[in-house]
Write an enzyme that holds these catalytic residues in place. Structure first.
Site, mmCIF file in Angstrom:
data_model
loop_
_atom_site.group_PDB
_atom_site.id
_atom_site.type_symbol
_atom_site.label_atom_id
_atom_site.label_comp_id
_atom_site.label_asym_id
_atom_site.label_seq_id
_atom_site.Cartn_x
_atom_site.Cartn_y
_atom_site.Cartn_z
ATOM 1 N NE ARG A 126 -3.353 2.479 2.631
ATOM 2 C CZ ARG A 126 -3.246 3.352 3.634
ATOM 3 N NH1 ARG A 126 -2.540 3.051 4.716
ATOM 4 N NH2 ARG A 126 -3.848 4.509 3.569
ATOM 5 C CG HIS A 169 -0.930 8.932 3.648
ATOM 6 N ND1 HIS A 169 -1.124 7.587 3.850
ATOM 7 C CD2 HIS A 169 -0.496 9.418 4.842
ATOM 8 C CE1 HIS A 169 -0.803 7.269 5.102
ATOM 9 N NE2 HIS A 169 -0.421 8.377 5.721
ATOM 10 C CD GLU A 223 -4.609 7.475 9.601
ATOM 11 O OE1 GLU A 223 -4.089 8.505 10.031
ATOM 12 O OE2 GLU A 223 -4.215 6.348 9.917
ATOM 13 C CG ASN A 277 -5.209 3.208 8.605
ATOM 14 O OD1 ASN A 277 -5.359 2.206 7.901
ATOM 15 N ND2 ASN A 277 -4.752 4.350 8.143
ATOM 16 C CE1 TYR A 299 -0.267 2.526 13.620
ATOM 17 C CE2 TYR A 299 -2.207 3.633 12.756
ATOM 18 C CZ TYR A 299 -0.967 3.057 12.555
ATOM 19 O OH TYR A 299 -0.418 2.995 11.298
ATOM 20 C CD GLU A 321 -1.666 3.829 8.108
ATOM 21 O OE1 GLU A 321 -1.473 4.235 9.276
ATOM 22 O OE2 GLU A 321 -1.751 4.588 7.137
HETATM 23 O O1 IFM Z 1 2.503 7.327 10.246
HETATM 24 C C1 IFM Z 1 1.133 7.404 10.378
HETATM 25 C C2 IFM Z 1 0.462 7.264 9.034
HETATM 26 O O2 IFM Z 1 0.892 8.215 8.137
HETATM 27 C C3 IFM Z 1 -1.024 7.410 9.186
HETATM 28 N N1 IFM Z 1 -1.547 6.526 10.190
HETATM 29 C C4 IFM Z 1 -0.876 6.525 11.467
HETATM 30 C C5 IFM Z 1 0.601 6.326 11.281
HETATM 31 C C6 IFM Z 1 1.300 6.305 12.652
HETATM 32 O O3 IFM Z 1 1.083 7.495 13.319
#
Ligand code: IFM
Length: 471
Positions: free
Chosen positions: A105, A148, A193, A319, A321, A377
């Site tokens: 990606r 992005h 995002e 995505n 985290y 992600e």
């Molecule tokens: O590095 C970033 C990415 O560009 C977008 N999503 C979160 C990642 C980590 O912060």
């Protein structure tokens, strides 16, 4: 790291009864990850890796401008050189392929491929053509994100995402790219995002262009989503064989107590993080709770916009985290209440794989038209060091294993998840945190540009090799 609960024990090779070493990454035998059609890949983004910001006619982006301002990025870092991928792309693809990863990606830098008059920049386009052709030669599934975060600065000078016209310029850009690159892209994502672009870029100013006003955030979001909606039919017309979708970062909010006020706070956290984006895309309306949280921020929406925005998608990129623990702020909102004694990453983000599972299962219930999901992600930053030529990123190995287990649990609960991209292929420019935070499964020495495969990548490669060898 304030973290005693850090569970590395299952991430370290340990002796098993027959004397062999247990693999700290390999999924259990009944995991859906063993299915050969579950795509495993890695992700990057243009400004974070390419460098070469002044080459071959590339125009400035908002991140060139923002990172040049003192105090905006840690240590004054910028993406001017980054991983020098613009020059090293061939070796980087060799590396990607050598790991056995099946998908890549990447994102396209809008300022590299179009001039201010909207005309193509051939040299920039050729870079992506070469890159994508090579990826296809390697048998890679390609997932291309159009935006992005590196908006051309000349568009920001005319209001950026606060200007409705930017949405139409984005559709022109999508048109150009899909005419030029059709046949080499398996999946197009319009935006990466939009929450970050709108909230961090226009709401609190932590990201480019650095504006801070709640009303700006909601208006910018509306124009971002409109841009997405305008681009989808264009992509469909120009490149019918490919999949079309969008990528959203989702956040898990949990309540600090059982009180109704804290439960409501957690709900509002998820409304502003998830429903703000997913409701317009999948229900054709903004969640009304958003404007209870942020009174007076209703964006200007024209007739037909919500229909444009909610055009059907082939996939939704997710995505994920971390989780955020919140309590009521005593008024209409929430406040963060960081939990003590939990595992955290170099970013300070709490490691909470269950949040990913719970959100995926929740979305599957809330949105009847939820399209197939790709985890576009997932990953973590750690202060990785090369020691004797090796990087032993034990926390990442454990992190990935646990998040992939959460994905498997969601699949088993009925969510249609088709693949997973590691964030990131290599250490790169982590926006306001510059080069300090290392998210890669490949280490980058920024003084020499030497790449060193981390232990996590070796183990992913080993798993993929074993999966491929299975009957
Ligand atoms: O590095 C970033 C990415 O560009 C977008 N999503 C979160 C990642 C980590 O912060």
């Amino acid at each position: 790291m304030a973290n005693d609960a850090f569970a590395v024990s299952d991430a370290r090779p340990s002796a098993v009864s027959n004397g062999a070493l247990a693999d700290p990454f390999s999924p259990p035998a009944d995991s859906s990850l063993w299915r050969k059609n579950f795509l495993l890949g890695a992700a990057t983004a243009s400004y974070q890796i390419e460098g070469a910001v002044n080459e071959d006619g590339r125009l400035p982006s908002i991140w060139d401008t923002f990172s040049a301002k003192p105090g905006k990025v840690l240590a004054g870092d910028t993406g001017a050189v980054a991983c020098d991928h613009y020059h090293r792309w061939e070796a980087d693809i060799e590396l990607l392929a050598s790991l056995g990863l099946e998908g890549y990606r990447l994102s396209i830098a809008w300022p590299r491929v179009m001039d201010a008059a909207g005309l193509p920049n051939r040299k920039g386009l050729d870079f992506y053509k070469r890159l994508l052709n090579r990826l296809k030669e390697k048998g890679m599934t390609t997932s291309v994100t159009l935006y992005h975060w590196d908006l051309p600065q000349h568009l920001e000078d005319r209001g950026g995402w606060l200007n409705r016209d930017t949405a139409y310029r984005f559709a022109d850009y999508a048109d150009l790219m899909s005419r030029e690159l059709a046949g080499t892209v398996d999946a197009w994502a319009t935006l990466n995002e939009p929450w970050c672009s709108a909230y961090l870029g226009y709401g609190n100013g932590h990201h480019a262009p650095g504006l801070a006003d709640g009303r700006f955030a909601t208006q910018a979001m509306h124009h971002l989503l409109l841009a997405h909606g305008l681009a989808i039919p264009v992509l469909r017309a120009n490149d019918p064989a490919s999949q079309k979708g969008i990528v959203a970062n989702i956040g898990r909010g949990t309540a600090n107590s059982d009180s109704a006020a804290d439960q409501r706070a957690a709900h509002l956290f998820e409304v502003q993080h998830n429903a703000w984006i997913l409701d317009p895309l999948l229900k054709g309306a903004y969640p009304q709770d958003l404007f209870e949280l942020w009174p007076g921020t209703e964006p200007l929406v024209l007739d037909g916009d919500m229909q444009t925005i909610s055009a059907p998608l082939d996939f939704l990129g997710i995505n994920y985290y971390f989780r955020t623990n919140v309590a009521s702020d005593g008024a209409h909102g929430f406040r963060d209440v960081p939990l003590e004694g939990v595992e955290r990453t170099q970013m300070g983000w709490e490691v909470h794989p269950d949040g990913l599972r719970d959100l995926l299962i929740g979305f599957n219930r809330t949105y009847r038209n939820l399209p197939p999901i790709y985890i576009t992600e997932n990953g973590m930053a750690s202060d990785d060091k090369v020691i004797d030529g090796h990087v032993d990123d034990t926390q990442r190995i454990s992190f990935l294993k646990r998040h992939l287990a959460a994905v498997d649990q969601a699949i088993k609960a009925g969510v249609d998840i088709r693949g997973y991209f590691l964030w990131s292929l290599m250490d790169n420019f982590e926006w306001a945190f510059g080069y300090e935070r290392r998210f890669g499964v490949v280490h980058v020495d920024y003084s020499t540009q030497k790449r060193t495969v981390k232990r996590s990548a070796e183990l992913v490669a080993k798993f993929l090799k074993e999966r491929k060898a299975q009957a």
